[in-house]
Design a protein around this motif. Structure first.
Motif, short mmCIF file in Angstrom:
data_model
loop_
_atom_site.label_atom_id
_atom_site.label_comp_id
_atom_site.label_asym_id
_atom_site.label_seq_id
_atom_site.Cartn_x
_atom_site.Cartn_y
_atom_site.Cartn_z
N ARG A 11 0.87 -1.23 -0.17
CA ARG A 11 0.07 0.16 -0.03
C ARG A 11 0.71 1.23 -0.14
NH1 ARG A 11 -2.83 -3.79 -0.75
NH2 ARG A 11 -4.72 -4.33 0.46
N LYS A 12 0.19 2.40 -0.13
CA LYS A 12 0.94 3.72 0.03
C LYS A 12 1.96 3.96 1.15
CE LYS A 12 0.08 8.31 -1.98
NZ LYS A 12 -1.00 9.44 -2.11
N THR A 13 1.50 3.26 2.24
CA THR A 13 1.95 3.25 3.62
C THR A 13 3.18 2.53 3.45
OG1 THR A 13 0.88 1.54 4.39
CG2 THR A 13 -0.10 3.82 4.97
N ASP A 14 3.60 1.77 2.49
CA ASP A 14 4.76 1.00 2.28
C ASP A 14 5.84 1.70 1.49
OD1 ASP A 14 4.12 -1.50 3.73
OD2 ASP A 14 2.61 -1.76 2.15
N ALA A 15 5.63 2.58 0.97
CA ALA A 15 6.47 3.75 0.28
C ALA A 15 7.80 3.90 0.79
CB ALA A 15 5.89 4.97 -0.19
N GLY A 16 8.77 3.64 0.03
CA GLY A 16 10.37 3.93 0.72
C GLY A 16 10.99 2.73 1.17
N THR A 17 10.02 1.55 1.23
CA THR A 17 10.47 0.25 1.79
C THR A 17 11.05 -0.65 0.61
OG1 THR A 17 8.64 -0.76 1.66
CG2 THR A 17 9.13 0.31 3.73
N GLN A 18 11.66 -1.79 0.69
CA GLN A 18 12.03 -2.79 -0.33
C GLN A 18 11.06 -4.12 -0.11
OE1 GLN A 18 15.97 -4.88 -0.62
NE2 GLN A 18 16.11 -3.40 -2.21
N ALA A 19 10.71 -4.52 -1.35
CA ALA A 19 9.92 -5.81 -1.29
C ALA A 19 10.30 -6.78 -2.23
CB ALA A 19 8.35 -5.20 -1.46
N THR A 20 9.99 -7.81 -2.04
CA THR A 20 10.14 -8.98 -3.19
C THR A 20 8.84 -9.55 -3.29
OG1 THR A 20 12.72 -9.37 -2.19
CG2 THR A 20 11.63 -11.21 -3.64
N GLU A 79 7.36 2.66 -4.32
CA GLU A 79 7.38 4.03 -4.34
C GLU A 79 5.74 4.35 -4.91
OE1 GLU A 79 9.24 6.04 -3.67
OE2 GLU A 79 11.00 4.80 -3.33
N PRO A 80 5.28 5.38 -4.23
CA PRO A 80 3.84 5.96 -5.17
C PRO A 80 3.88 5.86 -6.53
CG PRO A 80 4.71 7.41 -3.04
CD PRO A 80 6.07 6.46 -3.68
N ARG A 81 2.74 5.83 -7.13
CA ARG A 81 2.64 6.24 -8.47
C ARG A 81 2.58 7.38 -8.77
NH1 ARG A 81 -1.26 1.82 -11.80
NH2 ARG A 81 -0.38 0.03 -10.54
N PRO A 82 2.92 7.95 -9.93
CA PRO A 82 2.82 9.44 -10.40
C PRO A 82 1.50 10.15 -9.97
CG PRO A 82 4.38 8.12 -11.70
CD PRO A 82 3.72 7.26 -11.03
N GLU A 83 1.49 11.14 -9.84
CA GLU A 83 0.29 12.00 -9.71
C GLU A 83 -0.83 11.55 -10.86
OE1 GLU A 83 -2.61 14.20 -7.67
OE2 GLU A 83 -0.52 13.57 -6.99
N GLY A 84 -2.16 10.85 -10.56
CA GLY A 84 -2.99 10.76 -11.37
C GLY A 84 -2.81 9.51 -12.23
N MET A 85 -2.01 8.69 -11.73
CA MET A 85 -1.78 7.47 -12.36
C MET A 85 -2.15 6.23 -11.49
SD MET A 85 -0.63 8.34 -15.17
CE MET A 85 0.28 6.84 -15.96
N ALA A 86 -2.59 6.35 -10.58
CA ALA A 86 -2.99 5.23 -9.47
C ALA A 86 -4.34 4.56 -10.33
CB ALA A 86 -3.82 5.71 -8.25
N ASN A 87 -4.23 3.23 -9.93
CA ASN A 87 -5.48 2.25 -10.32
C ASN A 87 -6.38 1.83 -9.32
OD1 ASN A 87 -6.79 0.36 -11.54
ND2 ASN A 87 -5.08 -0.59 -12.75
N ALA A 88 -7.42 2.45 -9.21
CA ALA A 88 -8.36 1.92 -8.07
C ALA A 88 -8.84 0.69 -8.33
CB ALA A 88 -9.78 2.97 -8.25
N LYS A 89 -8.74 -0.22 -9.55
CA LYS A 89 -9.22 -1.47 -9.76
C LYS A 89 -8.27 -2.44 -8.79
CE LYS A 89 -11.07 -0.75 -14.21
NZ LYS A 89 -10.90 -1.49 -15.62
N HIS A 90 -7.21 -2.17 -8.45
CA HIS A 90 -6.18 -3.09 -7.67
C HIS A 90 -6.03 -2.37 -6.21
CE1 HIS A 90 -4.83 -3.96 -12.13
NE2 HIS A 90 -5.95 -4.70 -11.83
N LYS A 91 -5.87 -3.52 -5.25
CA LYS A 91 -5.45 -3.08 -4.18
C LYS A 91 -4.33 -2.57 -3.98
CE LYS A 91 -6.35 -7.24 -2.90
NZ LYS A 91 -6.64 -8.64 -2.02
N SER A 92 -3.32 -2.79 -4.74
CA SER A 92 -1.87 -2.17 -4.84
C SER A 92 -1.77 -1.38 -5.66
CB SER A 92 -0.87 -3.25 -5.00
OG SER A 92 -0.68 -4.23 -4.00
#
Length: 596
Positions: A11-20, A79-92
């Motif tokens: 989620r957006k709260t995970d921005a700045g972390t690393q994930a696999t 990282e957060p998606r660029p402004e206006g590029m979020a996809n509300a269809k997906h949880k991530s």
């Protein structure tokens, strides 16, 4: 673990972390300097980006070879998606994973069934079933499987809370025909003898009641070698339960609370208890079917007493022969169905045994008019309109036949018109009970000409009659009604059960009516009959068809869409190609010879 998160976790709260992440390539888009990949698993979809400066040049180059359904492991920065590029269809959909590392876990051929949710046109069902492992990757199929899982868990939790004991009953048993044909299994160690796969755990669960396990439940696998339809399978699963020291109200109450729980937990619906009930006779009178859809009206009106007052020969001759004239009034039907549309309905009912379709349209002043109106006096037309509740713009459709014939035709019309004219919300849910079924029905002589006129059990030979109807076993079996009950969801039987006979004299009378002599009864059911002599408590139960239950609650049209590995309507497994031939050695070991 090869991954730190699933494709539905971040989620957006995970921005700045690393994930696999690990998953399948759902789609990919090359935007020049890099590649955007939608990575999919059963939890969701995450957009992963191969782009400098996060992604090394060699990985950007390697990413260009990725294709649909390749299996990847990717590590990167959230990282957060660029402004206006979020996809509300997906949880991530508010974030993306900017790739720093990638490992190709496996390649894939071009799939004949695309699991991508973006693909709207699916191949035919045979191709989907042949490649079921691909079809099951589709999010729609995964939602069905997850719904099934939640329903099963909800059922288990409910009955555990109610004090039921989960007991497994045998798969290999004795052939005791219950209506449908058994699937037989030859015994190697007992040449010439066969096990039968269970059509239900019926006899075993009754034995458990006599053994003192007064609340039994099981998610049971069952098998019936019968003709298939969209809502039937040769092997199926049912939620099976039995209770002792109870009556039919107790069984119904337990299922009522289960329905209330599942409707609330899964659909967010508040179901009012107790669920509506009607007797079999009432259901057939009002709706022409023993599993009526109560999401809409179109109730049947009996006009048999008025028909002889007309000069319409068809109606008069049917009534004189002891038949019935019944009708449904369709609000707005005169405007919805043109003359050509009525001709279509006429052809439709011919498929249900009708010779034609009489009709009237309600015109100005609530007056009924038709091409046969000349055979009906004005006062009779007015009386019919009053009884039917007809208003301007309505359409009245008749069936004149024997009782069962009118039920069959008007039920079919009611169902078709209800759907075509959208008399109900497709997402609406209606739960109800139909009770007090006939104990007996006449054997269909088309299946067994020698059995013409004999009685057969509508449910099974261990069903108890209503206490006040026991006397009809001797005097008038046709009037005898049973302690039987069906759960109905949106016009489909979702489950059925009965209170069982625990009185030896009553059981003997039922066997006699069914033409089952003592020798045959002992041969087929001897172990149960003997157990009844050792202190059998009053008991009864019900079985809910789990596959159909999931289909109805999930709003699916085909039962195969809620079963992981279903059979076709020809009882074949397209993926494994079962049933298949076996070699001669195996047949010889089983003392079986194939004669085609």
């Amino acid at each position: 673990m090869l991954r730190t998160h699933t494709c539905g976790d971040l989620r957006k709260t995970d921005a700045g972390t690393q994930a696999t992440l690990c998953g399948w390539v759902d789609s990919y888009r090359d935007h020049g300097g890099g590649l955007f990949v939608d990575l999919r698993d059963r939890y969701g979809i995450t957009q992963v980006v191969f782009n400098p400066p996060d992604t090394p040049a060699d990985l950007i180059e390697a990413s260009k070879d990725l294709r649909a359904e390749y299996v990847l492991q990717v590590t990167g920065n959230v990282e957060p998606r660029p402004e206006g590029m979020a996809n509300a269809k997906h949880k991530s959909g508010e974030i993306e994973l900017r790739v720093t590392e990638m490992k190709l876990l496996n390649k894939a051929k071009s799939p004949p069934v695309s699991p991508s949710e973006s693909v709207t046109e699916l191949p035919g069902e045979e191709i989907r079933l042949k490649h079921r492992y691909l079809d099951l990757r589709r999010p729609a199929m995964q939602r069905a499987m997850l719904l099934r899982d939640k329903i099963v868990k909800g059922m288990r939790d409910h009955f555990a809370d109610e004090g039921f004991v989960d007991v497994e009953t045998p798969i290999l048993g004795r052939s005791t025909p219950e209506g449908a044909r058994d699937y037989l299994v030859p015994s190697r160690v007992h040449p010439g003898k066969f096990y039968a796969l269970p059509q239900s755990p019926q006899l075993y669960k009754q034995i458990l009641m006599m053994a003192g396990y007064d609340r039994y439940v099981q998610v049971a696998r069952c098998f019936r070698d019968e003709d298939l339809r969209a809502d039937r399978q040769p092997e199926f699963t049912q939620l099976d339960l039995e209770m002792a020291f109870i009556d039919d109200d107790d069984i119904i109450a337990v299922i009522d609370t289960l329905v209330e729980k599942l409707a609330k937990d899964l659909l967010g619906l508040d179901v009012k208890l107790p669920l509506p009930r009607m007797t079999y006779d009432e259901a057939m009178t009002r709706f022409g079917h023993d599993a009526p859809d109560l999401r809409f009206g179109l109730e049947i009106v009996d006009l048999t007493d008025l028909a002889p007052k007309s000069e319409f020969g068809v109606f008069k001759s049917v009534v004189e022969a002891g038949g019935h004239v019944r009708a449904i009034n369709v609000p707005g039907g005169a405007e919805h169905y043109s003359r050509r549309g009525i001709d279509g309905l006429t052809e439709f009912v011919k498929g249900f045994g009708a010779k034609g379709l009489a009709w009237f349209k309600c015109e100005e002043g609530d007056k009924l008019n038709s091409n046969i109106a000349k055979f009906f006096p004005e006062e009779l037309l007015a009386e019919m309109a009053t009884r039917l509740g007809s208003k301007k713009g309505d359409l009245v459709l008749f069936s004149a036949d024997k009782w069962k014939g009118t039920c069959k035709v008007l039920h079919a019309l009611r169902t078709k018109i209800g759907e075509e004219m959208k008399f109900y919300d497709e997402k609406a849910m209606s739960f109800s009970w139909v009770t007090e079924f006939p104990m007996f029905e006449r054997t269909d002589e088309s299946d067994n000409p020698q059995a013409e006129g004999r009685w057969s059990a509508m449910h099974h030979p261990f069903t108890a009659p209503l206490d006040e109807h026991v006397e009809f076993l001797d005097s008038d079996p046709e009037r005898c009604r049973a302690k039987a009950y069906d759960l109905v969801i949106n016009g489909s039987e979702a489950g059925g059960g009965t209170i069982r006979i625990h009185d030896a004299d009553v059981q003997s009378k039922v066997f006699s009516l069914l033409g089952i002599d003592k020798e045959t009864a002992d041969d087929r059911f001897g172990f149960l009959l003997e157990a009844l002599q050792y202190g059998a408590p009053p008991h009864g139960g019900i079985a809910l068809g789990l596959d159909r239950f999931v289909m109805l609650l999930g709003g699916y049209d085909n039962i195969r869409d809620v079963i992981a590995f279903p059979k076709t309507q020809k009882a074949t497994d397209m993926m494994t190609e079962a049933p298949g031939e076996v070699d001669t050695k195996q047949l010889k070991e089983l003392s079986v010879k194939v004669d085609l």
